[in-house]
Design an enzyme around this catalytic site. Sequence first.
Site, PDB file in Angstrom:
ATOM      1  N   HIS A  92       0.909  -1.147   0.097  1.00  0.00           N
ATOM      2  CA  HIS A  92      -0.009   0.055   0.040  1.00  0.00           C
ATOM      3  C   HIS A  92       0.874   1.060  -0.069  1.00  0.00           C
ATOM      4  CE1 HIS A  92      -2.970   3.022   1.716  1.00  0.00           C
ATOM      5  NE2 HIS A  92      -3.876   2.046   1.350  1.00  0.00           N
TER       6      HIS A  92
ATOM      7  N   ASP B 179       2.990  -4.149   8.285  1.00  0.00           N
ATOM      8  CA  ASP B 179       1.658  -3.061   8.149  1.00  0.00           C
ATOM      9  C   ASP B 179       0.631  -4.157   8.233  1.00  0.00           C
ATOM     10  OD1 ASP B 179      -0.452  -2.437   7.008  1.00  0.00           O
ATOM     11  OD2 ASP B 179       0.441  -1.454   5.342  1.00  0.00           O
TER      12      ASP B 179
ATOM     13  N   GLN C 256      -4.447  -5.024   7.067  1.00  0.00           N
ATOM     14  CA  GLN C 256      -5.326  -5.979   6.608  1.00  0.00           C
ATOM     15  C   GLN C 256      -5.249  -7.403   7.355  1.00  0.00           C
ATOM     16  OE1 GLN C 256      -7.569  -5.068   4.918  1.00  0.00           O
ATOM     17  NE2 GLN C 256      -6.893  -3.072   3.745  1.00  0.00           N
TER      18      GLN C 256
ATOM     19  N   LYS D 278     -10.489  -0.496  10.572  1.00  0.00           N
ATOM     20  CA  LYS D 278     -10.449  -1.599   9.739  1.00  0.00           C
ATOM     21  C   LYS D 278     -10.673  -2.809  10.641  1.00  0.00           C
ATOM     22  CE  LYS D 278      -7.338   0.071   6.055  1.00  0.00           C
ATOM     23  NZ  LYS D 278      -8.180   0.397   5.058  1.00  0.00           N
TER      24      LYS D 278
ATOM     25  N   CYS E 241      -4.693   2.034  -3.905  1.00  0.00           N
ATOM     26  CA  CYS E 241      -3.532   2.558  -3.140  1.00  0.00           C
ATOM     27  C   CYS E 241      -2.427   1.813  -3.319  1.00  0.00           C
ATOM     28  CB  CYS E 241      -3.799   3.064  -1.742  1.00  0.00           C
ATOM     29  SG  CYS E 241      -4.961   4.354  -1.585  1.00  0.00           S
TER      30      CYS E 241
HETATM   31  N1  PLP Z   1      -1.658  -0.369   4.875  1.00  0.00           N
HETATM   32  C1  PLP Z   1      -2.735  -1.496   4.062  1.00  0.00           C
HETATM   33  C2  PLP Z   1      -2.314  -2.654   3.657  1.00  0.00           C
HETATM   34  C3  PLP Z   1      -4.007  -0.759   3.829  1.00  0.00           C
HETATM   35  O1  PLP Z   1      -4.938  -1.761   3.268  1.00  0.00           O
HETATM   36  C4  PLP Z   1      -4.310   0.621   4.387  1.00  0.00           C
HETATM   37  C5  PLP Z   1      -5.636   0.986   4.048  1.00  0.00           C
HETATM   38  O2  PLP Z   1      -6.283   0.400   3.276  1.00  0.00           O
HETATM   39  C6  PLP Z   1      -3.381   1.358   5.045  1.00  0.00           C
HETATM   40  C7  PLP Z   1      -2.322   0.970   5.187  1.00  0.00           C
HETATM   41  C8  PLP Z   1      -3.714   2.893   5.377  1.00  0.00           C
HETATM   42  O3  PLP Z   1      -4.452   2.617   6.478  1.00  0.00           O
HETATM   43  P1  PLP Z   1      -5.095   3.961   7.068  1.00  0.00           P
HETATM   44  O4  PLP Z   1      -5.625   5.067   5.928  1.00  0.00           O
HETATM   45  O5  PLP Z   1      -6.311   3.824   7.815  1.00  0.00           O
HETATM   46  O6  PLP Z   1      -3.927   4.784   7.655  1.00  0.00           O
END
Ligand code: PLP
Length: 405
Positions: free
Chosen positions: A122, A199, A202, A225, A363
């Site tokens: 991401h 990270d 998910q 999430k 993203c």
């Molecule tokens: N990392 C991953 C794998 C994600 O799916 C997301 C959001 O979709 C993020 C980071 C960013 O999360 P946030 O926008 O809640 O900070």
Amino acid sequence: MLDIQKIRNDFPILNQEIYGKSLIYLDNGATTQKPNIVIDKINSFYYKFNSNIHRAVHYLSGKSTEEYEKARETVRKYLNAKSINEIIFTKGTTDAINLVAFSFGERFVERDDEILVCQTEHHSNIVPWQMLCERKSAKLKVIPVNDKSEIIFEEYEKLLTKKTKLVAIAHVSNAFGTVHPIKKITESAHKVGSYVLIDGAQGIQHIKTDVLDIGCDFYAFSGHKIYAETGIGVLYGKENLLEQMPPYQGGGDMIKTVSFRKTVYADLPLKFEAGTSNYVAAASLGEAMNYINSIGLENISKYETQLLKYAETQLSKIPNIKIIGTAKKKSSAISFLLKGIHHYDTGAILDKLGIAVRTGTHCAEPAMKQYGITGTVRASLSFYNTKEEIDALYRGLLRVVRMFS
Ligand code: PLP
């Protein structure tokens, strides 16, 4: 066996019609819906306890602080972290990763050091590292994936050298649902003296996460999430590392004493929590985790895996569908394209049938580039989704195919 109907009744938003059709919410990777228990927690906070935390002797402030710190302990237990000093509340995953990129980067990263990220990350787990590399004249290197979207482990190990300072990789890819072997990845990184950030945006809501077992140095995730409110997230970090890292932001709450000559920072975890935290959302996160615990994450994982398999089987029957990301180990997301039909059109037609999916790059532009595509349609599942909803998605996609043929 989960009683899905009972679970669905806990989520009031699911029980509504969109364009005269029952809502089918398959965009859980973007954000999850909230159970009554979480909504009630937020309401009761404002009805009964609201007051800024940590700063007053009066009853309400004590109560707010108690709720905030109770949530921290719930998160600690959920992750099996050793100490509450290792649980930093942030705004979300992005904020948590930026915290590490800035603070860990400041202390540990030097010219010509290397940071490894995976091809399918991401943007939140790419851009902060690029910014760090620019600041420090360090290098960003990319761990390649195969055509199923699994990391190529031999290539990863070849990239690991004494120069590697940090490996930053998703627990689960948001674009394709691949579950990365994070324990093995961590073990290999540690052999060359590198640190590891996972990270977990998910992963945390779908897979049992034990940070001690994984051995990772950092684990980041977002509350929204995992069925909690927006505006809250968590950075888990090993205490000895966090101790060595400078504060990310300065302000109230992160200090012991301030004078114009010298400021003494607060101890962990407050050293990294400058300003008024989103304490109501933190309490909602604690409640969301209690809710998950009451159902059992193992039960949730098992059900979601079955549902994903069912979705893959059903969707594979659609003419000219291409499922992107066919890793052996996947969690909760299915990404696909219908030949000759733009992902946006597919999503827009499904929307009119009451089916919410996400379209676009998710993203993860470099991940799309790897497949030479501009985006996909992604259905991302939760334990409140049902086989009947997957069947409706299947019928909806057949309709899209018919409309364009
Ligand atoms: N990392 C991953 C794998 C994600 O799916 C997301 C959001 O979709 C993020 C980071 C960013 O999360 P946030 O926008 O809640 O900070």
